[in-house]
Design a protein around this motif. Structure first.
Motif, short mmCIF file in Angstrom:
data_model
loop_
_atom_site.label_atom_id
_atom_site.label_comp_id
_atom_site.label_asym_id
_atom_site.label_seq_id
_atom_site.Cartn_x
_atom_site.Cartn_y
_atom_site.Cartn_z
N ARG A 72 7.80 -34.56 -23.04
CA ARG A 72 7.90 -35.37 -21.81
C ARG A 72 7.14 -34.70 -20.66
O ARG A 72 6.48 -35.38 -19.87
N SER A 73 7.23 -33.38 -20.58
CA SER A 73 6.47 -32.67 -19.55
C SER A 73 4.97 -32.83 -19.79
O SER A 73 4.20 -33.04 -18.85
N TYR A 74 4.56 -32.72 -21.05
CA TYR A 74 3.15 -32.85 -21.41
C TYR A 74 2.62 -34.23 -21.04
O TYR A 74 1.54 -34.37 -20.47
N HIS A 120 -1.29 -22.77 -19.56
CA HIS A 120 -1.21 -24.23 -19.65
C HIS A 120 0.19 -24.68 -19.28
O HIS A 120 1.00 -25.08 -20.13
N MET A 121 0.51 -24.63 -18.00
CA MET A 121 1.84 -25.02 -17.53
C MET A 121 1.74 -26.15 -16.52
O MET A 121 0.85 -26.15 -15.65
N ALA A 122 2.67 -27.12 -16.63
CA ALA A 122 2.78 -28.23 -15.68
C ALA A 122 1.40 -28.86 -15.44
O ALA A 122 0.69 -29.17 -16.39
N ASN A 123 0.99 -29.00 -14.17
CA ASN A 123 -0.25 -29.71 -13.86
C ASN A 123 -1.19 -28.81 -13.07
O ASN A 123 -1.14 -28.77 -11.85
N TRP A 124 -2.01 -28.06 -13.78
CA TRP A 124 -2.95 -27.16 -13.11
C TRP A 124 -4.02 -27.92 -12.34
O TRP A 124 -4.57 -27.40 -11.38
N ASP A 125 -4.31 -29.16 -12.71
CA ASP A 125 -5.26 -29.96 -11.93
C ASP A 125 -4.71 -30.30 -10.55
O ASP A 125 -5.43 -30.28 -9.56
N LEU A 126 -3.42 -30.60 -10.49
CA LEU A 126 -2.79 -30.87 -9.20
C LEU A 126 -2.82 -29.62 -8.32
O LEU A 126 -3.10 -29.70 -7.11
N ALA A 127 -2.56 -28.45 -8.92
CA ALA A 127 -2.62 -27.21 -8.15
C ALA A 127 -4.03 -27.00 -7.59
O ALA A 127 -4.20 -26.61 -6.42
N TRP A 233 5.59 -24.98 -12.67
CA TRP A 233 6.63 -25.71 -13.38
C TRP A 233 6.95 -26.98 -12.59
O TRP A 233 6.70 -27.08 -11.40
N TYR A 234 7.50 -27.93 -13.31
CA TYR A 234 7.84 -29.21 -12.70
C TYR A 234 9.24 -29.18 -12.11
O TYR A 234 10.19 -28.68 -12.72
N GLY A 235 9.37 -29.76 -10.91
CA GLY A 235 10.66 -30.10 -10.35
C GLY A 235 10.90 -31.58 -10.57
O GLY A 235 10.26 -32.22 -11.40
N GLY A 274 7.07 -16.39 -16.41
CA GLY A 274 7.13 -17.76 -15.93
C GLY A 274 7.46 -18.75 -17.03
O GLY A 274 8.23 -19.70 -16.84
N ILE A 275 6.89 -18.54 -18.22
CA ILE A 275 7.15 -19.44 -19.34
C ILE A 275 8.60 -19.32 -19.80
O ILE A 275 9.25 -20.32 -20.14
N ALA A 276 9.13 -18.10 -19.80
CA ALA A 276 10.53 -17.92 -20.20
C ALA A 276 11.48 -18.66 -19.27
O ALA A 276 12.53 -19.16 -19.71
N GLU A 277 11.15 -18.74 -17.99
CA GLU A 277 12.00 -19.46 -17.04
C GLU A 277 11.89 -20.97 -17.20
O GLU A 277 12.86 -21.69 -16.94
N HIS A 278 10.71 -21.44 -17.62
CA HIS A 278 10.48 -22.89 -17.72
C HIS A 278 9.73 -23.21 -19.02
O HIS A 278 8.60 -23.72 -18.99
N PRO A 279 10.34 -22.94 -20.18
CA PRO A 279 9.61 -23.12 -21.44
C PRO A 279 9.17 -24.54 -21.70
O PRO A 279 8.15 -24.78 -22.35
N GLN A 280 9.92 -25.52 -21.19
CA GLN A 280 9.57 -26.92 -21.45
C GLN A 280 8.28 -27.33 -20.75
O GLN A 280 7.69 -28.35 -21.11
N ASP A 281 7.83 -26.56 -19.77
CA ASP A 281 6.62 -26.93 -19.04
C ASP A 281 5.39 -26.16 -19.49
O ASP A 281 4.35 -26.21 -18.84
N TRP A 282 5.50 -25.45 -20.62
CA TRP A 282 4.35 -24.78 -21.21
C TRP A 282 3.78 -25.68 -22.29
O TRP A 282 4.39 -25.91 -23.31
#
Length: 302
Positions: A72-74, A120-127, A233-235, A274-282
């Protein structure tokens, strides 16, 4: 899927998704993600295998929950990707909330330049769009050549439209071009958690051997620029959070290769935290760890 069909599908998505009302686009992304997750194709199975290394204590049920959240994050990334060019500047400015941005501005204000390295986390293009529009900081990045060539051109035009300078991933030539921009005090952004070349260095990543590109560390070492790992990561929609980690120091002793290896390991450690804190967004749906590579591929990359 043929190259032509791939290009057509991307073209339809670029043209159609951005015209959907936002709730409809989000719902479409969730439906596509859940359908892919239920099919358990190679990408989903690889995602679960990767997550098993990230969260080794997770039982099969927890891994399935994580992989569903990961898909879903992807798909959220892709829905935003196709819609981002239509977002007003004000929306880009408010949707990304980074912590530690002073590490970037301090490096640039000092004239030393900055190498920003991301997984490759969340949306690097948005950043990237946020940096270009909200901070008005130009930066350069590289893009892997895709087939068909027309699809590669689409991606380049898309990112240039967001304010990025995009260089082809051509080894020494792209390295030299990025180094010149850094020596002028500029900024370079690189996605750096997966080695796509034969020149990566081995790191310990979640306790297992993996290879990551040496380019970010080599650029920082050669030009004196700050190497800044970033995790995202996504909020809750539409917000994305980020953390710019402190500059990675260059060792005082050792060969260039040894220094690059040590800096890349520190970068990998920040990524892992960072990935360990938000694994679903990797969004890692490919093989990464050396032990998971097909026979012989690890040797070719040494």
């Amino acid at each position: 899927m043929s190259e032509r069909a791939t290009d057509v599908l991307y073209g339809l998505a670029w043209g159609g998704v951005k015209r959907l009302p936002e709730p409809a686009a989000r719902a479409l992304g969730r439906r596509v993600a859940d359908a892919a997750w239920r099919r358990q194709g190679p990408g989903v199975r690889r995602l679960e295998a990767n997550l098993a290394r990230v969260v080794p204590e997770a039982d099969p049920r927890r891994l399935r929950e994580l992989s569903r959240a990961g898909m879903r994050s992807y798909l959220r990334y892709w829905m935003e990707f196709f819609r981002l060019p239509a977002w007003p500047r004000e929306r880009i400015g408010t949707c990304f909330r980074p912590d530690g941005i002073h590490h970037v501005t301090d490096a640039l204000d000092s004239g030393r330049g900055a190498v920003v390295a991301l997984p490759h986390m969340a949306n690097w293009d948005l950043a990237g769009a946020w940096v270009a529009t909200e901070l008005n900081i130009p930066f350069a990045t590289v893009a892997e050549r895709l087939k068909p060539e027309r699809l590669y051109d689409r991606f380049v035009a898309y990112r240039e439209g967001l304010g990025m300078e995009v260089l082809p991933h051509t080894g020494a030539a792209s390295f030299g071009a990025l180094a010149r921009r850094l020596r002028k005090g500029g900024m370079v952004c690189l996605v750096a958690d997966r080695d796509l070349s034969a020149s990566g260095v081995e790191v310990s990543f979640f306790g297992h051997a993996a290879r990551m590109p040496a380019g970010p560390a080599m650029l920082a070492q050669q030009t004196g620029a700050a190497l800044l790992p970033v995790t995202l990561w996504y909020g809750d929609p539409p917000f994305m959070e980020g953390r710019i980690h402190p500059p990675v120091p260059a060792p005082e002793t050792g060969t260039r290769a040894e220094k690059a290896r040590a800096m890349t390991q520190t970068m990998a450690d920040h990524f892992a935290a960072g990935i360990a804190e938000h694994p679903q967004d990797w969004h890692m749906l490919q093989r990464l760890w050396t032990a998971d590579l097909p026979a012989g591929e690890g040797k070719r990359r040494t």
